[in-house]
Write a protein that holds these residues in place. Structure first.
Motif: not given
Ligand code: DC
Length: 219
Positions: A22, A40-42, A45, A96, A104-105, A108, A134, A136, A162, A181
């Protein structure tokens, strides 16, 4: 046709599993089209890092919701990349670490956190046309956009990617958490183009996305 944003901005939503490419593809697409890139993951995080730094238990939904109410954040856009700053600081490296990835999960999955994130992510429209990646984006953040992509690749290939970045992580476990979730689980957005990029180079995948966007853009 709906471009997805307000004020005529176009939003390209890129969702998908962990390590499905992504970030790499969203950056390439944003650069080629001169759109702002939003990771958006950032943002999730950043909240996880903030909690760890301030002794907020990431398993305590109430405490995390309180933290998201009181933290002082600001969005900016540097070199076409949108960033979330906390107290004026951008924690690029800190978010990171393995510790942040593990936390982070949990943050989130908290509904109040997701509400705050969705609002903040929609605020990014102030930077113009967006490529936002992201889990969602096509389902909750910009469900009305016509430009939705869902990336995936085989678990083996994603694990190899990874590992090449020096990160050893149980991706299947994280995907399961993200998909199971209750709040905004990872799923294929309605109308999304699904791209399985196993064996593809980032150039191949991003060119496919760019071609599809150009095909759908109003003349
Ligand atoms: O893409 P990433 O690995 O940096 O995302 C980090 C965490 O954030 C991952 O566990 C899923 C969550 N996330 C989310 O729930 N919704 C998003 N829009 C982006 C990331």
């Amino acid at each position: 046709m709906s471009a997805g944003g307000q004020r005529g901005s176009i939003v390209i939503a890129i969702d998908g599993t962990s390590a499905s490419g992504k970030s790499t593809n969203a950056r390439l697409v944003a650069k080629a089209l001169d759109y702002a890139y939003v990771d958006t993951g950032a943002m999730y995080r950043t909240l996880a890092w903030y909690c760890l730094k301030n002794g907020v238990d990431v398993h305590d939904a109430k405490a995390v919701a309180a933290a998201v109410r009181r933290w002082k954040t600001r969005l900016d856009c540097v070199d076409g990349h949108v960033r979330l700053l906390v107290d004026g600081y951008h924690p690029a490296r800190e978010i990171r670490t393995a510790e942040t990835s593990a936390a982070v999960p949990h943050v989130a999955a908290i509904p109040r956190v997701r509400t705050w994130m969705v609002k903040t992510q929609r605020d990014c429209l102030r930077f113009g046309n967006l490529v936002m990646e992201g889990r969602d984006i096509g389902t909750h953040v910009f469900p009305e956009t016509d430009f939705k992509f869902y990336l995936d690749a085989s678990l083996d290939e994603r694990t190899r990617r990874r590992q090449a970045e020096g990160v050893h992580e149980d991706l299947a476990k994280r995907d399961r958490r993200d998909s199971e979730r209750r709040a905004a689980p990872l799923m294929i957005p309605l109308g999304a183009m699904v791209v399985n990029n196993s064996g593809q180079t980032p150039e191949q995948t991003s060119n496919l996305i760019i071609a599809e966007v150009r095909r759908r853009l109003p003349a």
